[in-house]
Design a protein around this motif. Structure first.
Motif, PDB file in Angstrom:
ATOM      1  N   SER A   1      46.333  22.613  43.372  1.00 26.72           N
ATOM      2  CA  SER A   1      46.845  24.014  42.389  1.00 26.72           C
ATOM      3  C   SER A   1      44.846  25.288  42.798  1.00 26.72           C
ATOM      4  N   ALA A   2      44.436  23.662  42.238  1.00 31.01           N
ATOM      5  CA  ALA A   2      43.334  24.628  42.628  1.00 31.01           C
ATOM      6  C   ALA A   2      42.789  25.126  43.535  1.00 31.01           C
ATOM      7  N   ASP A   3      42.943  23.551  44.932  1.00 27.96           N
ATOM      8  CA  ASP A   3      42.353  24.133  45.795  1.00 27.96           C
ATOM      9  C   ASP A   3      42.912  25.705  46.503  1.00 27.96           C
ATOM     10  N   ALA A   4      44.356  25.526  46.589  1.00 28.60           N
ATOM     11  CA  ALA A   4      45.073  26.583  46.607  1.00 28.60           C
ATOM     12  C   ALA A   4      45.007  28.393  46.656  1.00 28.60           C
ATOM     13  N   MET A   5      44.421  27.874  45.000  1.00 30.31           N
ATOM     14  CA  MET A   5      43.922  29.310  44.124  1.00 30.31           C
ATOM     15  C   MET A   5      42.804  29.890  44.933  1.00 30.31           C
ATOM     16  N   ARG A   6      41.824  28.687  45.119  1.00 36.28           N
ATOM     17  CA  ARG A   6      40.588  29.500  45.903  1.00 36.28           C
ATOM     18  C   ARG A   6      40.973  30.143  47.067  1.00 36.28           C
ATOM     19  N   THR A   7      41.875  29.906  47.752  1.00 38.85           N
ATOM     20  CA  THR A   7      41.742  30.684  49.246  1.00 38.85           C
ATOM     21  C   THR A   7      42.947  31.891  48.974  1.00 38.85           C
ATOM     22  N   VAL A   8      43.390  31.635  47.905  1.00 43.16           N
ATOM     23  CA  VAL A   8      43.254  33.203  47.254  1.00 43.16           C
ATOM     24  C   VAL A   8      43.074  34.932  47.585  1.00 43.16           C
ATOM     25  N   LYS A   9      43.318  35.399  48.286  1.00 44.81           N
ATOM     26  CA  LYS A   9      43.232  37.109  49.118  1.00 44.81           C
ATOM     27  C   LYS A   9      42.651  38.472  48.072  1.00 44.81           C
ATOM     28  N   THR A  10      44.682  38.556  47.579  1.00 40.49           N
ATOM     29  CA  THR A  10      45.158  39.379  46.477  1.00 40.49           C
ATOM     30  C   THR A  10      45.835  38.349  45.889  1.00 40.49           C
TER      31      THR A  10
ATOM     32  N   MET B   1      31.948  54.164  33.706  1.00 41.35           N
ATOM     33  CA  MET B   1      31.066  52.739  33.531  1.00 41.35           C
ATOM     34  C   MET B   1      30.734  51.585  34.559  1.00 41.35           C
ATOM     35  N   THR B   2      29.379  50.993  33.862  1.00 41.74           N
ATOM     36  CA  THR B   2      29.565  49.481  35.109  1.00 41.74           C
ATOM     37  C   THR B   2      30.159  48.398  34.901  1.00 41.74           C
ATOM     38  N   ARG B   3      30.568  47.572  36.146  1.00 42.85           N
ATOM     39  CA  ARG B   3      31.325  46.657  36.132  1.00 42.85           C
ATOM     40  C   ARG B   3      30.657  45.240  34.442  1.00 42.85           C
ATOM     41  N   GLN B   4      29.665  45.389  34.320  1.00 44.29           N
ATOM     42  CA  GLN B   4      29.062  44.512  33.326  1.00 44.29           C
ATOM     43  C   GLN B   4      29.898  45.084  31.951  1.00 44.29           C
ATOM     44  N   GLN B   5      29.349  46.622  32.023  1.00 39.32           N
ATOM     45  CA  GLN B   5      29.860  46.953  30.460  1.00 39.32           C
ATOM     46  C   GLN B   5      31.386  46.544  30.529  1.00 39.32           C
ATOM     47  N   LEU B   6      32.038  46.707  31.180  1.00 43.61           N
ATOM     48  CA  LEU B   6      34.441  46.067  31.822  1.00 43.61           C
ATOM     49  C   LEU B   6      34.226  45.033  30.767  1.00 43.61           C
ATOM     50  N   MET B   7      32.810  44.361  31.606  1.00 39.73           N
ATOM     51  CA  MET B   7      32.948  42.454  31.300  1.00 39.73           C
ATOM     52  C   MET B   7      33.131  42.202  29.667  1.00 39.73           C
ATOM     53  N   ALA B   8      32.543  42.972  29.053  1.00 40.53           N
ATOM     54  CA  ALA B   8      32.167  42.895  27.508  1.00 40.53           C
ATOM     55  C   ALA B   8      33.136  42.955  27.294  1.00 40.53           C
ATOM     56  N   LEU B   9      34.161  43.661  27.480  1.00 40.51           N
ATOM     57  CA  LEU B   9      36.002  43.988  27.279  1.00 40.51           C
ATOM     58  C   LEU B   9      36.395  42.823  27.253  1.00 40.51           C
ATOM     59  N   TYR B  10      36.489  42.943  29.186  1.00 42.30           N
ATOM     60  CA  TYR B  10      37.806  42.107  29.788  1.00 42.30           C
ATOM     61  C   TYR B  10      37.134  42.284  31.265  1.00 42.30           C
ATOM     62  N   ASP B  11      36.779  41.096  31.336  1.00 42.71           N
ATOM     63  CA  ASP B  11      36.768  40.806  33.434  1.00 42.71           C
ATOM     64  C   ASP B  11      38.086  40.584  34.170  1.00 42.71           C
ATOM     65  N   PRO B  12      38.439  41.021  34.623  1.00 47.06           N
ATOM     66  CA  PRO B  12      39.679  41.308  35.260  1.00 47.06           C
ATOM     67  C   PRO B  12      39.808  40.404  36.919  1.00 47.06           C
ATOM     68  N   SER B  13      38.208  40.035  37.209  1.00 43.19           N
ATOM     69  CA  SER B  13      38.489  39.491  38.788  1.00 43.19           C
ATOM     70  C   SER B  13      38.035  37.926  37.985  1.00 43.19           C
ATOM     71  N   ALA B  14      38.528  37.262  36.609  1.00 44.24           N
ATOM     72  CA  ALA B  14      38.120  36.101  36.018  1.00 44.24           C
ATOM     73  C   ALA B  14      40.109  35.380  36.456  1.00 44.24           C
ATOM     74  N   VAL B  15      40.833  36.176  36.646  1.00 43.80           N
ATOM     75  CA  VAL B  15      42.475  35.479  36.894  1.00 43.80           C
ATOM     76  C   VAL B  15      41.839  35.142  38.839  1.00 43.80           C
ATOM     77  N   LEU B  16      41.683  35.198  39.087  1.00 42.67           N
ATOM     78  CA  LEU B  16      40.902  35.046  40.286  1.00 42.67           C
ATOM     79  C   LEU B  16      39.924  33.780  40.646  1.00 42.67           C
ATOM     80  N   THR B  17      38.443  34.768  39.901  1.00 46.99           N
ATOM     81  CA  THR B  17      37.634  33.867  39.774  1.00 46.99           C
ATOM     82  C   THR B  17      37.417  31.985  39.085  1.00 46.99           C
ATOM     83  N   GLY B  18      38.354  32.374  37.883  1.00 43.42           N
ATOM     84  CA  GLY B  18      38.364  31.649  36.869  1.00 43.42           C
ATOM     85  C   GLY B  18      39.561  30.219  36.881  1.00 43.42           C
ATOM     86  N   VAL B  19      40.495  30.952  37.588  1.00 45.60           N
ATOM     87  CA  VAL B  19      41.528  29.964  37.299  1.00 45.60           C
ATOM     88  C   VAL B  19      41.478  28.750  38.505  1.00 45.60           C
TER      89      VAL B  19
END
Length: 215
Positions: free
Chosen positions: A36-45, A108-126
């Motif tokens: 599953s980890a390998d499969a999630m690394r290939t997800v585009k959207t 705001m900047t991406r860094q400011q949003l990441m202080a609250l929540y980072d939506p990109s972690a749904v793909l990068t963190g899984v």
């Protein structure tokens, strides 16, 4: 009597064999999460939903949206910050466009949003969440929506979880549902003190356009 006894023994052996077959039919838990980890690394959207039940000790109460591998995203966010705040956001590159229930978009900047929540972690963190999971155990095969999935329990590390669900302070034994055909994560349930958090993923690799809102 011998005939009856023989039938009983044969029946018990048949039940035992069927049970063993049912158990061995499930894939090995650690191997399943690795695939599953390998499969999630290939997800585009992906489309995602994060939902809390009761009052777990995390600031994000609800989030939903669509995300690309590049980190662009759009959706809505409910967060406990001086009361419950609801925000619509569009994340493009390093710039975030956001607005509350009233008024227009601000930036705001991406860094400011990441202080609250980072939506990109749904793909990068899984993928990291799955790869670092411990004591994974396959439990059953069952339906999640229209997909057939394997239900797995595993101990998920605080460091990996906090990227996906900010505010998690400890390792959590969670339940994961892995798509049987594609090996992708479909759902994650996290029991926490005072409540729980459910993460649902879907619409994998569907076309997603994220663009700055019209002024």
């Amino acid at each position: 009597m011998r005939t009856i006894l023989g039938l009983v023994v044969a029946g018990l052996l048949l039940v035992t064999a069927c049970s063993a077959k049912s158990e061995t039919a499930l894939p090995d838990g650690p191997a399943l999460l690795k695939r599953s980890a390998d499969a999630m690394r290939t997800v585009k959207t992906v489309a995602f939903t994060i939902e809390t039940k009761d009052k777990p000790p995390v600031p994000v109460r609800h989030a939903e949206g669509s995300l690309t591998r590049e980190g662009d995203a759009k959706g809505t966010l409910q967060i406990e910050m001086l009361g419950l705040q609801e925000i619509e956001f569009v994340l493009v590159g390093d710039k975030v466009y956001f607005k509350g229930p009233t008024g227009g978009f601000q930036t705001m900047t991406r860094q400011q949003l990441m202080a609250l929540y980072d939506p990109s972690a749904v793909l990068t963190g899984v993928p990291d969440l799955l790869a670092t999971a411990q004591d994974a155990r396959s439990q059953a095969e069952e339906k999640v929506g229209d997909a057939t999935a394997y239900r797995v329990t595993a101990t998920l590390t605080q460091q990996a979880l906090a990227k996906l669900v900010p505010g998690v302070q400890q390792n959590v034994t969670g339940t994961l549902w892995i798509d049987k055909a594609a090996s992708r994560l479909l759902k994650l349930d996290l029991p926490l003190t005072g409540g729980s958090v459910a993460v649902t993923l879907g619409d994998y690799d569907a076309p997603v356009t994220v663009a700055p809102p019209a002024s």
